[in-house]
Design a protein around this motif. Structure first.
Motif, PDB file in Angstrom:
ATOM      1  N   THR A  48     -11.885  42.961 -48.615  1.00  0.00           N
ATOM      2  CA  THR A  48     -12.120  42.683 -50.029  1.00  0.00           C
ATOM      3  C   THR A  48     -12.193  41.192 -50.344  1.00  0.00           C
ATOM      4  OG1 THR A  48      -9.742  42.850 -50.466  1.00  0.00           O
ATOM      5  CG2 THR A  48     -11.053  44.839 -50.791  1.00  0.00           C
ATOM      6  N   PHE A  49     -11.553  40.336 -49.561  1.00  0.00           N
ATOM      7  CA  PHE A  49     -11.559  38.902 -49.857  1.00  0.00           C
ATOM      8  C   PHE A  49     -12.862  38.223 -49.417  1.00  0.00           C
ATOM      9  CE2 PHE A  49      -6.615  38.679 -49.592  1.00  0.00           C
ATOM     10  CZ  PHE A  49      -6.538  39.437 -50.754  1.00  0.00           C
ATOM     11  N   GLY A  50     -13.591  38.826 -48.511  1.00  0.00           N
ATOM     12  CA  GLY A  50     -14.932  38.348 -48.205  1.00  0.00           C
ATOM     13  C   GLY A  50     -15.062  37.236 -47.186  1.00  0.00           C
ATOM     14  N   GLY A  51     -13.958  36.693 -46.725  1.00  0.00           N
ATOM     15  CA  GLY A  51     -14.019  35.698 -45.661  1.00  0.00           C
ATOM     16  C   GLY A  51     -14.851  34.463 -45.965  1.00  0.00           C
ATOM     17  N   TYR A  52     -14.953  34.068 -47.235  1.00  0.00           N
ATOM     18  CA  TYR A  52     -15.741  32.900 -47.647  1.00  0.00           C
ATOM     19  C   TYR A  52     -17.210  33.004 -47.229  1.00  0.00           C
ATOM     20  CZ  TYR A  52     -11.272  30.631 -48.689  1.00  0.00           C
ATOM     21  OH  TYR A  52     -10.035  30.335 -49.206  1.00  0.00           O
ATOM     22  N   GLN A  53     -17.713  34.215 -47.094  1.00  0.00           N
ATOM     23  CA  GLN A  53     -19.103  34.386 -46.680  1.00  0.00           C
ATOM     24  C   GLN A  53     -20.044  34.382 -47.875  1.00  0.00           C
ATOM     25  OE1 GLN A  53     -19.880  34.533 -43.184  1.00  0.00           O
ATOM     26  NE2 GLN A  53     -17.792  33.746 -43.453  1.00  0.00           N
ATOM     27  N   SER A  54     -21.325  34.170 -47.593  1.00  0.00           N
ATOM     28  CA  SER A  54     -22.350  34.225 -48.642  1.00  0.00           C
ATOM     29  C   SER A  54     -22.459  35.653 -49.161  1.00  0.00           C
ATOM     30  CB  SER A  54     -23.700  33.804 -48.068  1.00  0.00           C
ATOM     31  OG  SER A  54     -24.150  34.768 -47.122  1.00  0.00           O
TER      32      SER A  54
END
Length: 350
Positions: A257-263
């Motif tokens: 859910t946090f998205g890993g700082y991805q685009s």
């Protein structure tokens, strides 16, 4: 029950400097050609609406309504998402959000907030002048950077944050109440109102203000793995606006859910055009019909894959297919029994 209105389209993602998206007339013609029935208008671009003038001049508001109506459309709601964001900004985000304000106010948080509050007051009166009963906005945020409880939050921090947020919004809510318009907060990541719990905390802080309502957008709940169907059961009485935006959540061994700082393209959770994601819109439209939702179904295009004009064309048709024309009679009326109080008493054994 009432058949919801639609389809409408939120114009924010389509406005540009190229025709037909650079004028009210042009974008109305475009929307009408796609068989939209309404437009949700953002209020920071004077090519589409002069918000202050719409608040101060009923004549101008009537002219706007007339222009939109000449294309077979209605204004569904006005939007002050960007101005609402500036009602409450934590200093950590000052530079990021400065671009939402006029250049003369940038670098001056106090003046920026005062401007935003005035914008909301204009929006309340402008909505009344335009004959609208709902308004779309953001709550802003003082607390978002604290959503994960590490390091441990000081006792009372969250409560004080909502108390301050309520203090800033109460005069605005009262102004909307004076004008007979609901404030529909889009429950959204990055805002202090981002799920059911936070909405309830805010509602308590504003003393259950009648005008503190919800813009329901299920896409934001998919990204945080919240039950977006049960959300309607909990808050249907407060849902006064609705964005039709799809989303998908595909976690991996590397991100969730946090998205890993991805685009956006590479996030586990990402927004999609209506019909291209995982949201169960059939159940959503059924629930809203069941609870007699009287507002608009407004397509919001945010997709990292599909072209926006294709998304709009498909979105209009998608919404049309999902709107339920509610029944005006019970399906078993053919077997109805006449009212007979004596027979009723007999059947009850009394």
């Amino acid at each position: 029950m009432t058949t919801m209105q639609g389809p409408a389209v939120f114009l924010a993602q389509f406005i540009s400097d190229e025709a037909p998206f650079n004028s009210l007339e042009g974008i109305c013609q475009w929307a009408a050609n796609l068989d939209f029935k309404g437009i949700q208008i953002p209020t920071l671009d004077s090519r589409f609406i002069d918000l202050k003038k719409a608040a101060e001049s009923k004549t101008y508001a009537d002219e706007l309504t007339g222009i939109v109506a000449s294309y077979g459309l209605k204004i569904s709601e006005l939007s002050t998402h960007l101005q609402g964001q500036l009602v409450a900004v934590h200093p950590a985000y000052d530079d990021f959000f400065d671009g939402f304000a006029p250049k003369a106010l940038r670098g001056n948080p106090k003046a920026r907030q005062e401007w935003a509050v005035q914008q909301l007051h204009y929006a309340a009166k402008a909505s009344q002048n335009l004959g609208l009963n709902a308004h779309a906005t953001f709550s802003g945020s003082l607390l978002w950077q604290y959503f994960h409880p590490w390091p441990q939050r000081p006792p009372g921090l969250i409560e004080d944050g909502f108390k301050e947020l309520a203090k800033r919004w109460m005069p605005i809510l009262n102004e909307f109440d004076k004008n007979g318009v609901d404030v529909c907060y889009e429950i959204h990541p990055g805002e202090d109102l981002f799920d059911g719990e936070t909405y309830e905390m805010f509602l308590k802080a504003v003393n259950n203000h009648e005008r503190a309502c919800i813009l329901y957008d299920p896409s934001h709940f998919v990204l945080q793995q919240l039950d977006y169907i049960q959300y309607i059961d909990f808050y249907h009485e407060r849902i006064k606006a609705f964005h039709v935006k799809d989303a998908e959540f595909n976690p991996t061994g590397k991100q969730g859910t946090f998205g890993g700082y991805q685009s956006w393209l590479n996030r586990a959770g990402r927004y999609r055009s209506p019909g291209d994601g995982q949201i169960d819109f059939k159940t959503i439209f059924s629930k809203l019909a069941q609870y007699d939702y009287k507002g608009w179904a407004v397509m919001e295009w945010e997709c990292c894959l599909k072209n926006q004009e294709d998304g709009a064309r498909e979105g209009a048709e998608f919404i049309k297919k999902h709107i339920i024309k509610v029944t005006d009679k019970a399906f078993d009326d053919f077997a109805a029994v006449e009212t007979n109080s004596q027979l009723n008493r007999k059947n009850l054994g009394i």
